[in-house]
Design an enzyme around this catalytic site. Structure first.
Site, PDB file in Angstrom:
ATOM      1  N   ARG A  71      -0.431 -66.902   3.667  1.00 53.54           N
ATOM      2  CA  ARG A  71      -1.529 -66.071   3.162  1.00 53.54           C
ATOM      3  C   ARG A  71      -2.547 -66.922   2.406  1.00 53.54           C
ATOM      4  O   ARG A  71      -3.284 -66.421   1.569  1.00 53.54           O
ATOM      5  CB  ARG A  71      -0.973 -64.984   2.254  1.00 53.54           C
ATOM      6  CG  ARG A  71       0.070 -64.104   2.945  1.00 53.54           C
ATOM      7  CD  ARG A  71       0.467 -62.944   2.079  1.00 53.54           C
ATOM      8  NE  ARG A  71      -0.649 -62.020   1.898  1.00 53.54           N
ATOM      9  CZ  ARG A  71      -0.768 -61.178   0.875  1.00 53.54           C
ATOM     10  NH1 ARG A  71       0.163 -61.158  -0.072  1.00 53.54           N
ATOM     11  NH2 ARG A  71      -1.797 -60.376   0.777  1.00 53.54           N
ATOM     12  N   ARG A  91      17.685 -29.874 -26.832  1.00 53.48           N
ATOM     13  CA  ARG A  91      17.890 -28.603 -27.555  1.00 53.48           C
ATOM     14  C   ARG A  91      18.550 -28.838 -28.904  1.00 53.48           C
ATOM     15  O   ARG A  91      18.132 -28.275 -29.926  1.00 53.48           O
ATOM     16  CB  ARG A  91      18.767 -27.666 -26.713  1.00 53.48           C
ATOM     17  CG  ARG A  91      18.086 -27.070 -25.512  1.00 53.48           C
ATOM     18  CD  ARG A  91      19.030 -26.157 -24.737  1.00 53.48           C
ATOM     19  NE  ARG A  91      19.393 -24.973 -25.496  1.00 53.48           N
ATOM     20  CZ  ARG A  91      20.238 -24.044 -25.073  1.00 53.48           C
ATOM     21  NH1 ARG A  91      20.844 -24.187 -23.899  1.00 53.48           N
ATOM     22  NH2 ARG A  91      20.498 -22.978 -25.812  1.00 53.48           N
ATOM     23  N   TYR A 132      17.984 -28.599 -10.175  1.00 56.28           N
ATOM     24  CA  TYR A 132      19.375 -28.212 -10.435  1.00 56.28           C
ATOM     25  C   TYR A 132      20.068 -27.771  -9.154  1.00 56.28           C
ATOM     26  O   TYR A 132      19.520 -27.004  -8.358  1.00 56.28           O
ATOM     27  CB  TYR A 132      19.457 -27.065 -11.449  1.00 56.28           C
ATOM     28  CG  TYR A 132      20.806 -26.364 -11.389  1.00 56.28           C
ATOM     29  CD1 TYR A 132      21.958 -27.019 -11.832  1.00 56.28           C
ATOM     30  CD2 TYR A 132      20.926 -25.091 -10.832  1.00 56.28           C
ATOM     31  CE1 TYR A 132      23.201 -26.399 -11.723  1.00 56.28           C
ATOM     32  CE2 TYR A 132      22.167 -24.462 -10.730  1.00 56.28           C
ATOM     33  CZ  TYR A 132      23.305 -25.121 -11.176  1.00 56.28           C
ATOM     34  OH  TYR A 132      24.529 -24.531 -11.077  1.00 56.28           O
ATOM     35  N   ASN A 144       6.292 -57.656 -12.616  1.00 52.02           N
ATOM     36  CA  ASN A 144       5.571 -57.317 -11.383  1.00 52.02           C
ATOM     37  C   ASN A 144       4.317 -56.498 -11.670  1.00 52.02           C
ATOM     38  O   ASN A 144       3.282 -56.695 -11.031  1.00 52.02           O
ATOM     39  CB  ASN A 144       6.509 -56.566 -10.437  1.00 52.02           C
ATOM     40  CG  ASN A 144       7.423 -57.493  -9.663  1.00 52.02           C
ATOM     41  OD1 ASN A 144       6.998 -58.137  -8.714  1.00 52.02           O
ATOM     42  ND2 ASN A 144       8.675 -57.584 -10.081  1.00 52.02           N
ATOM     43  N   ALA A 186       8.033 -63.490 -10.334  1.00 51.82           N
ATOM     44  CA  ALA A 186       7.492 -62.132 -10.229  1.00 51.82           C
ATOM     45  C   ALA A 186       6.039 -62.023 -10.656  1.00 51.82           C
ATOM     46  O   ALA A 186       5.171 -61.620  -9.873  1.00 51.82           O
ATOM     47  CB  ALA A 186       8.366 -61.174 -11.044  1.00 51.82           C
ATOM     48  N   ALA A 187       5.733 -62.367 -11.904  1.00 53.23           N
ATOM     49  CA  ALA A 187       4.370 -62.180 -12.399  1.00 53.23           C
ATOM     50  C   ALA A 187       3.395 -63.119 -11.702  1.00 53.23           C
ATOM     51  O   ALA A 187       2.313 -62.708 -11.273  1.00 53.23           O
ATOM     52  CB  ALA A 187       4.330 -62.387 -13.914  1.00 53.23           C
ATOM     53  N   CYS A 197      17.369 -60.516 -11.551  1.00 53.82           N
ATOM     54  CA  CYS A 197      18.256 -59.408 -11.925  1.00 53.82           C
ATOM     55  C   CYS A 197      19.418 -59.258 -10.952  1.00 53.82           C
ATOM     56  O   CYS A 197      20.460 -58.694 -11.306  1.00 53.82           O
ATOM     57  CB  CYS A 197      17.474 -58.096 -11.974  1.00 53.82           C
ATOM     58  SG  CYS A 197      16.125 -58.089 -13.162  1.00 53.82           S
TER      59      CYS A 197
END
Length: 465
Positions: free
Chosen positions: A81, A455, A439, A318, A20-21, A54
């Site tokens: 590429r 709350r 909602y 990533n 990924a990285a 993953c």
């Protein structure tokens, strides 16, 4: 004379690690600079590149039908590429003084040096594999790479017995428990912690345990593995703890990972408390202008606690790669840090968390109040409304949100993203109560569970003043 001087105007970027990285960095750098300006050489010791680790539990469990679905971009696509990607090639040494890396062909053993003007270290993490008797026996598997996943599937196809033991109950452990359950195995999870999912507080982990047991998984907590027993053929037959033995035809290790920084340590690069490389905001290795690092081998800033952490997740990797590629390609980008968001599932149970646990807050000296509420994913009268539990931590006096944990059924897990945004913005729980969330009865009660928790937390903070 620099390396680029020796080759003309073109610079060379060397990338260590093809997942990924590393490949995100290479791809981003290529977008910014063409092959006439920047040569890119990437080394990957495995057979695959740019794959989703993953997704391995879901491939093993049968939800993903084939391995190649987990590959985001093949080696051939990268090479098209103008990225010189070298598979089955392991970097064995960094020579920072001369700006070069030594690489070894895994199959032939041949070694060679490659010079660089700019270097990216994306060596990932290595699975924790305790040095215990029987740990290297046939039938014992980690699940870090696609090669690991294939090896496990090969074992399952040959194994006659149907007893699986998973060692460890973190993300990989619970996901692999589900995978083995889906394959028709009797599953036992042996966990050294008080409850599964140590990324949660124990009271929330208890909910996960009860749900896993309800699915038919045998949970063994507070148990330290002392060794693995093998049969006459050398294959694994049982997992032993101090108090008992658990029969096993296959064993899956889900104990966790550590940053893979062997090369960096040998080269004298700066490492943090957790063994990961230390970088600045642009992902440059501290004290080294032309060396970047990202992914599971680095430590990152926790925006809630203000401390460095090791959080091995593909989402971060990533992002790191994009930022590194921008810098290596002559641009500019920064990575501000993380709040520690993660989501997982075991069967139909969704598990999510972000921010700090109680022990994290205690460790960094924060005083807080915590609340736990029960709610539903939809309006209570709407069909298939499922229960969920939300735990929320808020800082005493300021009311700043510190963390959220969620355990529930369908519709629970991704609600953690609301809290992740609130944490990143530094919101108070009182301010959260006024959030204008969507909602309708099929999606939420009038008061979303996150807002109900906010709350209750705001009221508790107010009464404590």
């Amino acid at each position: 004379m620099t390396m680029s001087d020796a080759r003309g105007a073109r610079e060379r970027l060397v990338v260590i690690g093809g997942d990924a990285a590393g490949m995100s960095a290479a791809s981003q750098a290529r977008r910014l600079k063409g092959p006439d300006e920047l040569e890119i050489v990437a080394f990957e010791r495995g057979h695959f590149t740019s794959f989703s680790a993953c997704g391995i539990p879901y491939w093993v469990g049968g939800d993903v039908p084939e391995r190649d679905r987990l590959i985001a971009r093949t080696a051939e696509e990268h090479r098209a590429r103008d990225i010189d990607l070298r598979l089955r090639t392991e970097v064995t040494e960094l020579d920072l003084d001369r700006g070069r890396v030594r690489a070894r062909d895994v199959d032939s053993g041949a070694e060679s040096w490659t010079s660089y003007d700019k270097l990216v270290i994306a060596t990932g993490a290595r699975p924790i594999r305790p040095e215990l008797p029987g740990m290297d026996a046939p039938g014992v598997h980690g699940v870090q790479t696609l090669d690991d996943g294939q090896a496990l599937l090969d074992t399952l196809s040959r194994t006659r017995g149907r007893r699986a033991v998973v060692v460890g109950a973190g993300y990989i452990g619970v996901e692999m428990a589900e995978a083995m359950l889906n394959r028709g195995y009797e599953v036992t999870v042996v966990n050294r912690g008080e409850e599964p999912m140590a990324t949660l507080d124990p009271d929330m982990g208890r909910l996960v345990r009860r749900a896993m047991e309800g699915m038919g998984i045998t949970m063994v907590n507070d148990a330290e593995v002392t060794g693995l027993r093998t049969g006459d053929d050398g294959g694994v037959r049982a997992v032993a703890t101090e108090d008992a033995e658990y029969p096993a035809d296959v064993v899956v290790l889900g104990i966790g990972v550590r940053p893979e920084t062997t090369l960096a340590r040998a080269a004298g690069l700066p490492l943090g408390e957790h063994g990961g490389l230390l970088t600045d905001r642009s992902m440059r290795v501290r004290g080294h202008e032309n060396i970047w690092a990202g992914g599971d081998c680095v430590e990152v800033l926790d925006l809630v606690s203000g401390q460095q952490r090791h959080i091995p997740l593909g989402t971060h990797a990533n992002k790191h790669g994009q930022i590194i590629g921008a810098g290596a390609g002559g641009g500019y980008a920064t990575f501000p840090g993380v709040v520690g968001t993660a989501v997982s599932k075991v069967c139909d149970l969704e598990i999510a968390r972000t921010g700090l646990r109680e022990k994290d807050a205690h460790r960094v000296g924060l005083r807080f109040e915590s609340v736990t509420i029960e709610s539903t994913s939809r309006a209570g009268y709407y069909p298939n409304a499922s229960p969920m539990t939300v735990k929320m931590l808020a800082e005493l006096r300021t009311g700043r949100l510190l963390g959220v944990q969620i355990v529930g059924r369908e519709g629970a897990g991704k609600r953690v993203d609301i809290a992740a945004v609130a944490l990143t913005a530094g919101m108070t729980v009182d301010r959260m109560t006024t959030l204008d969330l969507g909602y309708a009865p099929p999606f939420s009660p009038v008061w979303d569970p996150i807002l109900v928790a906010a709350r209750k937390a705001a009221a508790k903070i107010g009464s404590a003043l």
